[in-house]
Design a protein around this motif. Structure first.
Motif, PDB file in Angstrom:
ATOM      1  N   ALA A  32       0.934  -1.185  -0.060  1.00 47.46           N
ATOM      2  CA  ALA A  32      -0.200   0.009  -0.050  1.00 47.46           C
ATOM      3  C   ALA A  32       0.659   1.208   0.042  1.00 47.46           C
ATOM      4  N   GLY A  33       2.280   1.235  -0.017  1.00 52.89           N
ATOM      5  CA  GLY A  33       3.341   2.247   0.084  1.00 52.89           C
ATOM      6  C   GLY A  33       2.800   3.004   1.321  1.00 52.89           C
ATOM      7  N   LYS A  34       2.749   2.303   2.355  1.00 53.02           N
ATOM      8  CA  LYS A  34       2.593   2.857   3.717  1.00 53.02           C
ATOM      9  C   LYS A  34       3.854   2.978   4.653  1.00 53.02           C
ATOM     10  N   MET A  35       4.980   2.450   4.194  1.00 54.03           N
ATOM     11  CA  MET A  35       6.161   2.331   4.923  1.00 54.03           C
ATOM     12  C   MET A  35       6.532   3.654   5.512  1.00 54.03           C
ATOM     13  N   GLY A  36       6.149   4.772   4.847  1.00 55.08           N
ATOM     14  CA  GLY A  36       6.596   6.044   5.482  1.00 55.08           C
ATOM     15  C   GLY A  36       5.917   6.290   6.787  1.00 55.08           C
ATOM     16  N   PHE A  37       5.116   5.442   7.237  1.00 57.40           N
ATOM     17  CA  PHE A  37       4.613   5.558   8.707  1.00 57.40           C
ATOM     18  C   PHE A  37       5.507   5.148   9.510  1.00 57.40           C
ATOM     19  N   ILE A  38       6.461   4.498   9.479  1.00 57.93           N
ATOM     20  CA  ILE A  38       7.767   4.248  10.286  1.00 57.93           C
ATOM     21  C   ILE A  38       8.738   5.065   9.785  1.00 57.93           C
ATOM     22  N   ALA A  39       8.472   6.341  10.618  1.00 51.62           N
ATOM     23  CA  ALA A  39       9.616   7.225  10.454  1.00 51.62           C
ATOM     24  C   ALA A  39      11.157   7.219  10.342  1.00 51.62           C
ATOM     25  N   ASP A  40      11.245   6.190  11.359  1.00 53.45           N
ATOM     26  CA  ASP A  40      13.038   5.871  11.669  1.00 53.45           C
ATOM     27  C   ASP A  40      13.475   5.154  10.654  1.00 53.45           C
ATOM     28  N   PRO A  41      14.130   5.544   9.520  1.00 53.48           N
ATOM     29  CA  PRO A  41      14.728   4.602   8.579  1.00 53.48           C
ATOM     30  C   PRO A  41      15.501   3.546   9.234  1.00 53.48           C
ATOM     31  N   ALA A  42      16.041   3.395  10.403  1.00 54.89           N
ATOM     32  CA  ALA A  42      16.915   2.236  11.159  1.00 54.89           C
ATOM     33  C   ALA A  42      15.704   1.125  11.315  1.00 54.89           C
ATOM     34  N   GLN A  43      14.574   1.916  11.801  1.00 59.28           N
ATOM     35  CA  GLN A  43      13.444   0.921  12.136  1.00 59.28           C
ATOM     36  C   GLN A  43      12.861   0.209  10.952  1.00 59.28           C
ATOM     37  N   ARG A  44      12.630   0.879   9.866  1.00 56.26           N
ATOM     38  CA  ARG A  44      12.306   0.340   8.741  1.00 56.26           C
ATOM     39  C   ARG A  44      13.059  -0.734   8.233  1.00 56.26           C
ATOM     40  N   THR A  45      14.600  -0.488   8.227  1.00 50.65           N
ATOM     41  CA  THR A  45      15.438  -1.536   7.938  1.00 50.65           C
ATOM     42  C   THR A  45      15.716  -2.665   8.730  1.00 50.65           C
ATOM     43  N   GLN A  46      15.178  -2.310  10.067  1.00 56.75           N
ATOM     44  CA  GLN A  46      15.031  -3.587  11.166  1.00 56.75           C
ATOM     45  C   GLN A  46      13.883  -4.476  10.765  1.00 56.75           C
ATOM     46  N   LEU A  47      12.786  -3.906  10.172  1.00 59.50           N
ATOM     47  CA  LEU A  47      11.560  -4.517  10.037  1.00 59.50           C
ATOM     48  C   LEU A  47      11.779  -5.619   8.723  1.00 59.50           C
ATOM     49  N   LEU A  48      12.406  -5.034   7.842  1.00 58.01           N
ATOM     50  CA  LEU A  48      12.712  -5.911   6.582  1.00 58.01           C
ATOM     51  C   LEU A  48      13.697  -6.686   6.817  1.00 58.01           C
ATOM     52  N   ASN A  49      14.569  -6.431   7.829  1.00 63.12           N
ATOM     53  CA  ASN A  49      15.838  -7.549   8.004  1.00 63.12           C
ATOM     54  C   ASN A  49      14.933  -8.711   8.652  1.00 63.12           C
ATOM     55  N   ALA A  50      14.029  -8.394   9.487  1.00 68.63           N
ATOM     56  CA  ALA A  50      13.404  -9.313  10.392  1.00 68.63           C
ATOM     57  C   ALA A  50      12.453 -10.251   9.491  1.00 68.63           C
ATOM     58  N   ARG A  51      12.161  -9.812   8.216  1.00 68.71           N
ATOM     59  CA  ARG A  51      11.053 -10.276   7.195  1.00 68.71           C
ATOM     60  C   ARG A  51      12.087 -11.182   6.520  1.00 68.71           C
ATOM     61  N   TYR A  52      13.376 -10.819   6.081  1.00 66.58           N
ATOM     62  CA  TYR A  52      14.268 -11.816   5.539  1.00 66.58           C
ATOM     63  C   TYR A  52      14.951 -12.977   6.353  1.00 66.58           C
ATOM     64  N   SER A  53      14.744 -12.564   7.747  1.00 66.50           N
ATOM     65  CA  SER A  53      15.177 -13.759   8.576  1.00 66.50           C
ATOM     66  C   SER A  53      14.200 -14.845   8.469  1.00 66.50           C
ATOM     67  N   LEU A  54      12.791 -14.454   8.548  1.00 65.59           N
ATOM     68  CA  LEU A  54      11.781 -15.487   8.564  1.00 65.59           C
ATOM     69  C   LEU A  54      12.078 -16.294   7.104  1.00 65.59           C
ATOM     70  N   GLN A  55      12.448 -15.687   6.288  1.00 58.84           N
ATOM     71  CA  GLN A  55      12.559 -16.210   4.839  1.00 58.84           C
ATOM     72  C   GLN A  55      13.819 -17.236   5.009  1.00 58.84           C
ATOM     73  N   PHE A  56      14.750 -16.897   5.635  1.00 56.59           N
ATOM     74  CA  PHE A  56      16.191 -17.559   5.718  1.00 56.59           C
ATOM     75  C   PHE A  56      15.866 -18.668   6.565  1.00 56.59           C
ATOM     76  N   LEU A  57      14.940 -18.643   7.364  1.00 59.85           N
ATOM     77  CA  LEU A  57      14.400 -19.869   8.414  1.00 59.85           C
ATOM     78  C   LEU A  57      13.817 -20.936   7.460  1.00 59.85           C
ATOM     79  N   GLY A  58      13.105 -20.468   6.597  1.00 56.43           N
ATOM     80  CA  GLY A  58      12.445 -21.486   5.303  1.00 56.43           C
ATOM     81  C   GLY A  58      13.456 -22.073   4.879  1.00 56.43           C
ATOM     82  N   THR A  59      14.776 -21.621   4.377  1.00 58.69           N
ATOM     83  CA  THR A  59      15.775 -22.369   3.875  1.00 58.69           C
ATOM     84  C   THR A  59      16.250 -23.489   4.726  1.00 58.69           C
TER      85      THR A  59
END
Length: 245
Positions: free
Chosen positions: A124-151
């Motif tokens: 929805a293009g709503k990632m701007g609601f996470i104002a802190d860029p470091a927080q956005r990066t942390q969320l995306l990294n956590a998402r990749y962590s789940l995908q890595f667990l899938g491997t």
């Protein structure tokens, strides 16, 4: 109405009144824009708070699930170690104990899905609601962590695929009870037991079990790390939700 008043004062050349009317119009427009901006900002803050709240709930739930999975993998690892020790022993195997260990060690748990709320925000293009860029990066990294667990789930299954054929060859079917028409289906469809002497005679079994234990150990550690990461994220998101209200 105000426009008519200004026109009248212009005809009368009442410049003071014209200035006052103009000032009232400007101030009114300004106040209207300010109210609109305040209302829009308030709506955005409410929407951001709602997203933070939903994300916090979702990551807290994921953290709890990761913790349970890590505990399951620790159980599988402990039982796998004890089962391998039994298979390597030269003494007579305790069949009951070995059966229990066999039934509680050779498992893998399907991986978790990506965070649904985060995917919704990205699409929805709503990632701007996470104002802190470091927080956005942390969320995306956590998402990749789940995908890595899938491997790692696939990695575990590859190890199981090498062990299970031996287990199947060393499984003895005791009986299958016939059922009368309309009879209740029993919980134990087939009665069987494992022939551990057969497993001990398989030269590859110790090496395959050792490899399986290493894979389990690595998976358990990854789940523990992911759980801690998701706990931190959930707490941070809840703090952000409280501030956005």
């Amino acid at each position: 109405m105000r426009v008519l008043s200004i026109t009248k004062h212009l005809r009368e050349q009442n410049w003071v009144a014209v200035f006052l009317d103009f000032l009232i119009v400007v101030v009114g427009v300004y106040m209207g824009l300010q109210m609109q901006e305040w209302s829009s900002k308030r709506a955005q803050n409410a929407e951001a708070a709602a997203y933070h709240e939903r994300l916090a709930y979702e990551y807290a739930a994921l953290s709890d699930t990761l913790k349970k999975h890590s505990e399951h993998y620790e159980t599988y690892l402990r039982n796998g170690i004890n089962l391998t020790a039994l298979l390597l022993t030269v003494q007579e195997i305790d069949q009951g104990r070995a059966n229990q260990l066999m039934n509680t060690s050779l498992f893998s748990i399907p991986p978790l899905k990506d965070p649904a709320v985060l995917d919704e925000m990205i699409s929805a293009g709503k990632m701007g609601f996470i104002a802190d860029p470091a927080q956005r990066t942390q969320l995306l990294n956590a998402r990749y962590s789940l995908q890595f667990l899938g491997t790692y789930y696939e990695f575990l299954n590859d190890g199981l695929d090498q062990i299970l054929p031996i287990v199947q060859r060393c499984t003895v079917i005791d009986e299958v009870q016939p059922l009368a028409e309309n009879a209740n289906i029993p919980e134990d469809l087939v009665t069987f037991h494992y022939d551990f002497t057969c497993m001990q005679s398989e030269p590859l079994m110790p090496a395959l079990m050792s490899e399986w234990l290493q894979r389990l150990h690595g998976t358990r550690n990854l789940y523990i790390e992911a759980n801690l990461e998701f706990e931190r994220i959930a707490k941070k998101l809840q703090d952000l939700a409280n501030k956005s209200r």
